[in-house]
Design a protein around this motif. Structure first.
Motif, PDB file in Angstrom:
ATOM      1  N   PHE A  56       0.235  -1.562   0.149  1.00  0.00           N
ATOM      2  CA  PHE A  56       0.083  -0.916   0.056  1.00  0.00           C
ATOM      3  C   PHE A  56       0.912   1.285  -0.087  1.00  0.00           C
ATOM      4  O   PHE A  56       0.576   2.576  -0.501  1.00  0.00           O
ATOM      5  CB  PHE A  56      -0.685  -0.221   1.744  1.00  0.00           C
ATOM      6  CG  PHE A  56      -1.972  -1.169   0.801  1.00  0.00           C
ATOM      7  CD1 PHE A  56      -2.646  -1.752   0.083  1.00  0.00           C
ATOM      8  CD2 PHE A  56      -2.053  -1.879   2.595  1.00  0.00           C
ATOM      9  CE1 PHE A  56      -3.419  -2.327   0.183  1.00  0.00           C
ATOM     10  CE2 PHE A  56      -2.692  -3.179   2.301  1.00  0.00           C
ATOM     11  CZ  PHE A  56      -3.717  -2.929   1.042  1.00  0.00           C
ATOM     12  N   LYS A  57       2.046   0.487   0.480  1.00  0.00           N
ATOM     13  CA  LYS A  57       2.887   2.250   0.695  1.00  0.00           C
ATOM     14  C   LYS A  57       3.407   2.766  -0.239  1.00  0.00           C
ATOM     15  O   LYS A  57       3.927   3.836  -0.777  1.00  0.00           O
ATOM     16  CB  LYS A  57       3.890   1.656   1.876  1.00  0.00           C
ATOM     17  CG  LYS A  57       3.355   2.449   3.385  1.00  0.00           C
ATOM     18  CD  LYS A  57       4.274   2.729   4.338  1.00  0.00           C
ATOM     19  CE  LYS A  57       4.006   2.968   5.851  1.00  0.00           C
ATOM     20  NZ  LYS A  57       4.547   2.703   6.827  1.00  0.00           N
ATOM     21  N   GLN A  58       3.786   1.749  -1.255  1.00  0.00           N
ATOM     22  CA  GLN A  58       4.563   1.873  -2.696  1.00  0.00           C
ATOM     23  C   GLN A  58       3.919   2.683  -3.412  1.00  0.00           C
ATOM     24  O   GLN A  58       3.758   2.787  -4.516  1.00  0.00           O
ATOM     25  CB  GLN A  58       4.925   0.266  -2.950  1.00  0.00           C
ATOM     26  CG  GLN A  58       6.759   0.152  -2.232  1.00  0.00           C
ATOM     27  CD  GLN A  58       6.929  -1.042  -2.384  1.00  0.00           C
ATOM     28  OE1 GLN A  58       6.290  -1.960  -3.482  1.00  0.00           O
ATOM     29  NE2 GLN A  58       7.494  -2.299  -1.650  1.00  0.00           N
ATOM     30  N   SER A  59       2.394   2.720  -2.934  1.00  0.00           N
ATOM     31  CA  SER A  59       1.867   2.937  -4.154  1.00  0.00           C
ATOM     32  C   SER A  59       1.548   2.520  -5.517  1.00  0.00           C
ATOM     33  O   SER A  59       1.453   2.374  -6.832  1.00  0.00           O
ATOM     34  CB  SER A  59       1.738   4.735  -4.717  1.00  0.00           C
ATOM     35  OG  SER A  59       1.482   5.363  -3.167  1.00  0.00           O
ATOM     36  N   SER A  60       1.965   0.787  -5.193  1.00  0.00           N
ATOM     37  CA  SER A  60       2.017  -0.067  -6.591  1.00  0.00           C
ATOM     38  C   SER A  60      -0.090  -0.662  -7.295  1.00  0.00           C
ATOM     39  O   SER A  60      -0.621  -0.427  -6.860  1.00  0.00           O
ATOM     40  CB  SER A  60       2.771  -1.354  -6.341  1.00  0.00           C
ATOM     41  OG  SER A  60       1.920  -1.586  -5.269  1.00  0.00           O
ATOM     42  N   CYS A  61       1.543  -0.731  -8.578  1.00  0.00           N
ATOM     43  CA  CYS A  61      -0.782  -1.519  -9.151  1.00  0.00           C
ATOM     44  C   CYS A  61      -0.495  -2.881  -9.665  1.00  0.00           C
ATOM     45  O   CYS A  61       0.406  -2.829 -10.306  1.00  0.00           O
ATOM     46  CB  CYS A  61      -0.977  -0.476 -10.309  1.00  0.00           C
ATOM     47  SG  CYS A  61      -1.353   0.586  -9.805  1.00  0.00           S
ATOM     48  N   CYS A  74      -4.908  -1.238  -7.966  1.00  0.00           N
ATOM     49  CA  CYS A  74      -3.600   0.648  -6.967  1.00  0.00           C
ATOM     50  C   CYS A  74      -4.475  -0.744  -5.697  1.00  0.00           C
ATOM     51  O   CYS A  74      -5.273   0.276  -5.588  1.00  0.00           O
ATOM     52  CB  CYS A  74      -3.871   1.658  -8.161  1.00  0.00           C
ATOM     53  SG  CYS A  74      -3.681   1.830  -9.394  1.00  0.00           S
ATOM     54  N   HIS A  75      -3.393  -1.564  -5.050  1.00  0.00           N
ATOM     55  CA  HIS A  75      -4.191  -1.620  -3.725  1.00  0.00           C
ATOM     56  C   HIS A  75      -3.519  -0.438  -2.705  1.00  0.00           C
ATOM     57  O   HIS A  75      -2.547   0.676  -2.654  1.00  0.00           O
ATOM     58  CB  HIS A  75      -1.805  -2.488  -3.460  1.00  0.00           C
ATOM     59  CG  HIS A  75      -1.683  -3.110  -4.837  1.00  0.00           C
ATOM     60  ND1 HIS A  75      -2.287  -4.687  -4.868  1.00  0.00           N
ATOM     61  CD2 HIS A  75      -0.852  -3.630  -5.727  1.00  0.00           C
ATOM     62  CE1 HIS A  75      -2.388  -5.759  -5.759  1.00  0.00           C
ATOM     63  NE2 HIS A  75      -1.354  -4.996  -6.358  1.00  0.00           N
ATOM     64  N   LYS A  77      -5.914   1.670  -2.988  1.00  0.00           N
ATOM     65  CA  LYS A  77      -6.249   2.344  -3.487  1.00  0.00           C
ATOM     66  C   LYS A  77      -7.831   2.688  -4.458  1.00  0.00           C
ATOM     67  O   LYS A  77      -8.536   3.277  -4.117  1.00  0.00           O
ATOM     68  CB  LYS A  77      -5.448   3.130  -4.507  1.00  0.00           C
ATOM     69  CG  LYS A  77      -4.636   4.708  -3.320  1.00  0.00           C
ATOM     70  CD  LYS A  77      -3.576   4.772  -4.811  1.00  0.00           C
ATOM     71  CE  LYS A  77      -2.390   6.041  -4.202  1.00  0.00           C
ATOM     72  NZ  LYS A  77      -1.552   5.145  -3.060  1.00  0.00           N
ATOM     73  N   GLU A 110      -3.072   8.640   5.506  1.00  0.00           N
ATOM     74  CA  GLU A 110      -1.295   7.591   4.878  1.00  0.00           C
ATOM     75  C   GLU A 110      -2.955   6.712   4.796  1.00  0.00           C
ATOM     76  O   GLU A 110      -3.282   6.254   4.981  1.00  0.00           O
ATOM     77  CB  GLU A 110      -0.774   7.040   6.611  1.00  0.00           C
ATOM     78  CG  GLU A 110       0.295   8.048   6.592  1.00  0.00           C
ATOM     79  CD  GLU A 110       0.815   8.998   5.769  1.00  0.00           C
ATOM     80  OE1 GLU A 110       1.082   9.785   5.538  1.00  0.00           O
ATOM     81  OE2 GLU A 110       1.186   7.619   4.418  1.00  0.00           O
ATOM     82  N   PRO A 111      -1.835   6.140   3.331  1.00  0.00           N
ATOM     83  CA  PRO A 111      -2.351   4.377   2.936  1.00  0.00           C
ATOM     84  C   PRO A 111      -3.268   3.785   4.157  1.00  0.00           C
ATOM     85  O   PRO A 111      -4.369   2.742   4.365  1.00  0.00           O
ATOM     86  CB  PRO A 111      -1.794   3.986   2.405  1.00  0.00           C
ATOM     87  CG  PRO A 111      -0.728   5.340   1.722  1.00  0.00           C
ATOM     88  CD  PRO A 111      -0.518   5.807   3.024  1.00  0.00           C
TER      89      PRO A 111
END
Length: 437
Positions: A56-61, A74-75, A77, A110-111
């Motif tokens: 979640f912190k990396q804003s990866s999809c 997008c984890h 999000k 925060e996420p």
């Protein structure tokens, strides 16, 4: 010989087995079924939510590309389903739906905080049993994250779409989307494979707790029962005719995205025939193709609430079966050769791809089925474009079917199967197929 490590066996924990030929064997039984209970009880490490924090912190999809739609997760999000239309000399048109968003009470949070607000899963899971999902016949534990507030759904009084993201431990995964399924109208389940959960013993994949039973022959009995030896010889003989397999029929190792623990699951995959071997005789193939092209052999598939029936040259039906209310069926489209030919004059009935030797081969054939049941939203008959696509598979009669709705009551039915590979090159300029000679 008995194992020296792992499951315990004791000499006094046995049963005597007698075969029909009066052969006697002493079989030692394992003392325990599984050795993971203590590890799970003593675990005091990070919670599943904390283990997934880096994702979640990396804003990866993560992405899953299908014939028409692309799915974007997008984890922490959102989940988005979209299709890009690229036309010469025009800008790119994007058709998209959000299947769910993280609901944040504080937009600056925060996420991981927003995750707790929308899920509260760690507290929930600590008080109840960890949920499991059947993945290829194996009940697999997962960590759920709920996403709401998606694009309004016209079929449900404009209620927002929502999704459950199910995170599953897989040590070799890279956060891939294993599957996306619409379980009820505008409510979705998304399965993600991730190695992050594997540090938690309760989320690790484990095979069914099956342990070997060791049998020793007693005096006067052969080392191995006579009937067992005969059976093994017969099985060896049966394998002989199928050993010469063409190179192109061999399963590609490149297609093995995951290890044998979890092989990729095609959404809507449906085994049509149950057979003893994956290599069916040519005669059986030809018979199946003839029956399919005559419309007497129909393909069935779909995942979730709606299932689909496709009878070539006849109709496409969408149906739901309920034990109490029976079968609800909707005619999505019916076949008219004249209407299809008219449609094919304005649309591409065939698409090609270029082989390495410079020759072209048909990749996909599209057929138009109109005059379906009248749609409440448009007051016009439903219609569907059926896209028949060649898809190689280890099982020669597997078929994948999925339904898309780019516009209200105008559908795309994707049908992918190795059976279709055998007939695409017979398509004429209108995409009409014939039985291969």
């Amino acid at each position: 010989s008995q194992p020296t490590t792992g499951v315990l066996y004791k000499e006094d924990n046995y049963i005597i087995m007698t075969t029909v030929d009066k052969e006697k064997y002493k079989c030692l039984l394992p003392l325990i079924a599984s050795g993971n209970e203590e590890e799970e009880k003593d675990y005091k490490g990070p919670t599943p939510g904390e283990l997934l924090e880096p994702l979640f912190k990396q804003s990866s999809c993560s992405y899953r590309i299908e014939s028409y739609w692309t799915y974007e997760v997008c984890h922490g999000k959102h989940i988005r389903q979209y299709h890009e239309e690229k036309e010469t000399g025009q800008k790119i048109n994007i058709q998209e739906y959000y299947l769910g968003n993280m609901i944040m009470k504080n937009p600056l949070s925060e996420p991981e905080e927003s995750q707790e607000l929308s899920c509260g899963c760690d507290l929930f899971l600590s008080l109840t049993q960890i949920p499991t999902k059947n993945i290829e016949g194996q009940m697999t534990p997962y960590y759920p994250v709920e996403l709401g507030n998606g694009t309004p759904c016209s079929l449900r009084q404009n209620l927002p779409r929502s999704s459950t993201v199910m995170y599953i431990c897989h040590p070799e995964a890279k956060h891939e989307i294993l599957s996306v399924a619409e379980v009820t109208t505008c409510e979705y389940e998304v399965v993600i494979l991730t190695p992050l959960l594997c540090n938690h013993p309760k989320y690790r994949f484990r095979a069914s707790p099956v342990n070997d039973i060791f049998c020793q022959s007693l005096p006067g009995s052969p080392l191995k029962p006579h009937n067992l030896e005969q059976l093994e010889k017969q099985q060896e003989m049966l394998k002989m005719p199928f050993r010469r397999v063409k190179e192109e029929e061999m399963p590609s190792t490149k297609e093995e995205k995951f290890s044998s623990i979890h092989k990729p699951v095609a959404v809507g995959s449906h085994q049509l025939l149950t057979v003893g071997t994956t290599h069916i005789s040519k005669l059986t193939d030809e018979q199946l193709i003839k029956e399919f092209l005559s419309g007497s052999y129909c393909f069935h598939g779909g995942v979730g609430w709606w299932k689909y029936e496709f009878c070539y040259g006849k109709y496409v039906h969408q149906y739901h079966e309920d034990k109490e209310s029976g079968k609800t069926s909707v005619v999505v489209g019916t076949w008219s050769k004249e209407e299809h030919i008219e449609w094919s004059r304005k649309n591409a009935a065939r698409t090609f791809y270029l082989r390495e030797d410079g020759t072209q081969t048909v990749r996909m054939v599209s057929h138009f089925y109109g005059n379906g049941d009248v749609c409440d939203l448009t007051d016009k008959p439903r219609q569907v474009t059926v896209k028949l696509k060649c898809k190689e598979s280890d099982s020669p009669h597997a078929v994948t079917i999925y339904m898309l709705e780019p516009h209200s009551c105008q559908y795309i039915l994707g049908v992918e199967s190795p059976v279709i590979c055998k007939i695409l090159d017979t398509a004429d300029e209108y995409g009409l197929l014939s039985v291969p000679s």
